[in-house]
Design an enzyme around this catalytic site. Structure first.
Site, PDB file in Angstrom:
ATOM      1  N   ASP A  73       0.981  -1.063  -0.188  1.00  0.00           N
ATOM      2  CA  ASP A  73       0.057  -0.065   0.498  1.00  0.00           C
ATOM      3  C   ASP A  73       1.007   1.158   0.144  1.00  0.00           C
ATOM      4  OD1 ASP A  73      -2.345   0.966   0.073  1.00  0.00           O
ATOM      5  OD2 ASP A  73      -2.123   1.655   1.356  1.00  0.00           O
ATOM      6  N   PHE A 152       5.144   5.198 -12.588  1.00  0.00           N
ATOM      7  CA  PHE A 152       3.710   5.589 -13.083  1.00  0.00           C
ATOM      8  C   PHE A 152       3.353   6.444 -12.144  1.00  0.00           C
ATOM      9  CE2 PHE A 152       1.423   3.486  -9.413  1.00  0.00           C
ATOM     10  CZ  PHE A 152       2.875   2.709  -8.670  1.00  0.00           C
TER      11      PHE A 152
HETATM   12  P1  ITT Z   1      -3.660  -1.622  -5.148  1.00  0.00           P
HETATM   13  O1  ITT Z   1      -4.239  -1.173  -3.698  1.00  0.00           O
HETATM   14  O2  ITT Z   1      -4.580  -2.672  -5.940  1.00  0.00           O
HETATM   15  O3  ITT Z   1      -2.276  -2.611  -4.886  1.00  0.00           O
HETATM   16  P2  ITT Z   1      -2.965   0.917  -6.323  1.00  0.00           P
HETATM   17  O4  ITT Z   1      -2.816   1.475  -7.032  1.00  0.00           O
HETATM   18  O5  ITT Z   1      -5.165   1.573  -6.011  1.00  0.00           O
HETATM   19  O6  ITT Z   1      -3.455  -0.739  -6.327  1.00  0.00           O
HETATM   20  P3  ITT Z   1      -2.260   2.074  -3.772  1.00  0.00           P
HETATM   21  O7  ITT Z   1      -4.565   1.814  -2.761  1.00  0.00           O
HETATM   22  O8  ITT Z   1      -1.722   1.254  -3.156  1.00  0.00           O
HETATM   23  O9  ITT Z   1      -2.782   0.819  -4.683  1.00  0.00           O
HETATM   24  O10 ITT Z   1      -2.631   3.809  -4.120  1.00  0.00           O
HETATM   25  C1  ITT Z   1      -1.746   3.557  -4.614  1.00  0.00           C
HETATM   26  C2  ITT Z   1      -1.247   4.900  -5.148  1.00  0.00           C
HETATM   27  O11 ITT Z   1       0.422   5.780  -5.012  1.00  0.00           O
HETATM   28  C3  ITT Z   1      -1.011   4.915  -6.920  1.00  0.00           C
HETATM   29  O12 ITT Z   1      -2.368   4.905  -7.558  1.00  0.00           O
HETATM   30  C4  ITT Z   1      -0.406   5.898  -7.426  1.00  0.00           C
HETATM   31  O13 ITT Z   1      -1.332   7.264  -7.616  1.00  0.00           O
HETATM   32  C5  ITT Z   1       0.084   6.645  -5.906  1.00  0.00           C
HETATM   33  N1  ITT Z   1       1.667   6.096  -5.891  1.00  0.00           N
HETATM   34  C6  ITT Z   1       2.325   3.860  -4.965  1.00  0.00           C
HETATM   35  N2  ITT Z   1       3.490   4.615  -5.590  1.00  0.00           N
HETATM   36  C7  ITT Z   1       4.044   5.402  -6.656  1.00  0.00           C
HETATM   37  C8  ITT Z   1       5.005   5.568  -7.409  1.00  0.00           C
HETATM   38  O14 ITT Z   1       6.398   4.641  -7.062  1.00  0.00           O
HETATM   39  N3  ITT Z   1       5.014   6.448  -8.222  1.00  0.00           N
HETATM   40  C9  ITT Z   1       3.966   7.051  -8.437  1.00  0.00           C
HETATM   41  N4  ITT Z   1       2.799   7.395  -7.979  1.00  0.00           N
HETATM   42  C10 ITT Z   1       2.698   6.562  -6.904  1.00  0.00           C
END
Ligand code: ITT
Length: 196
Positions: A73, A152
């Site tokens: 997360d 991303f």
């Molecule tokens: P899952 O819950 O299915 O794993 P998700 O994308 O919904 O996928 P999260 O709730 O953990 O996951 O939200 C993470 C968000 O934070 C992600 O969609 C990005 O918008 C941001 N994020 C996380 N890591 C990042 C990164 O390395 N670079 C840029 N944005 C990031």
């Protein structure tokens, strides 16, 4: 390498799986998606740590195969916005482009542009018992406009501290060495390699 340790990753974000596999390429570990299409966690925790646990346990519950289950997360915390978008980073707006636009417009009057990414990892067994947790952070500031094509999510507007490039301007290897996910996963992999 033979007999890789197989770990099911509770995520529906393909970018995360790609980065996790890239970071783990020199380890005796293979990441897979849950075998069931019923992976639909209710992310109602109040912290990154709690939501990682919810997703890891959900992956363990719905998967018909696998012994170990990992979830990530993560999100972006901006000082001027009192930590937002934080645990709501994925749901801040409906598309990555709109999320960036909303962030930049909320930051129009901000002098303090400091921010950090957080990644919480949680590893559980098939019964849902927590085996190990890790957390990684990377500090920087929010750019005035997007730059770069790598990574991303919010990467094009996150300028990495002491590097002066956005996360999206780094190579995959550069991002994975210093990112919140890279740090958390490296420590998790060291644990996995010695303890599992
Ligand atoms: P899952 O819950 O299915 O794993 P998700 O994308 O919904 O996928 P999260 O709730 O953990 O996951 O939200 C993470 C968000 O934070 C992600 O969609 C990005 O918008 C941001 N994020 C996380 N890591 C990042 C990164 O390395 N670079 C840029 N944005 C990031």
């Amino acid at each position: 390498m033979e007999n890789k340790i197989k770990i099911v990753v509770g995520t529906s974000n393909p970018h995360k799986i790609k980065e996790l596999n890239e970071i783990a390429k020199d380890y005796n570990v293979e990441f897979m998606l849950p075998s069931s299409e019923n992976f639909d966690p209710v992310e109602n925790g109040e912290t990154f740590e709690q939501n990682a646990e919810i997703k890891a346990k959900e992956a363990a519950r719905v998967s018909s195969t696998g012994e170990f289950f990992l979830a990530d997360d993560s999100g972006l915390c901006v000082n001027f916005l009192n930590g937002a978008p934080g645990i709501h980073s994925a749901r801040y707006e409906t598309t990555p482009e709109k999320r960036i636009q909303k962030l930049l417009s909320n930051m129009e009057k901000a002098e303090n542009r400091e921010a950090h990414f957080v990644c919480a990892l949680c590893l559980v067994d098939k019964s849902g018992k927590i085996l190990h947790r890790e957390e990684g952070k990377v500090y920087g500031k929010i750019a005035l406009e997007p730059k770069g094509k790598g990574g991303f999510g919010y990467d094009p507007v996150f300028i990495v501290k002491n590097i002066n490039k956005t996360m999206a301007e780094l190579t995959e290897d550069e991002k994975n060495t210093l990112s919140h996910r890279g740090q958390a996963l490296s420590n998790m992999l060291k644990w996995v390699q010695t303890k599992l």
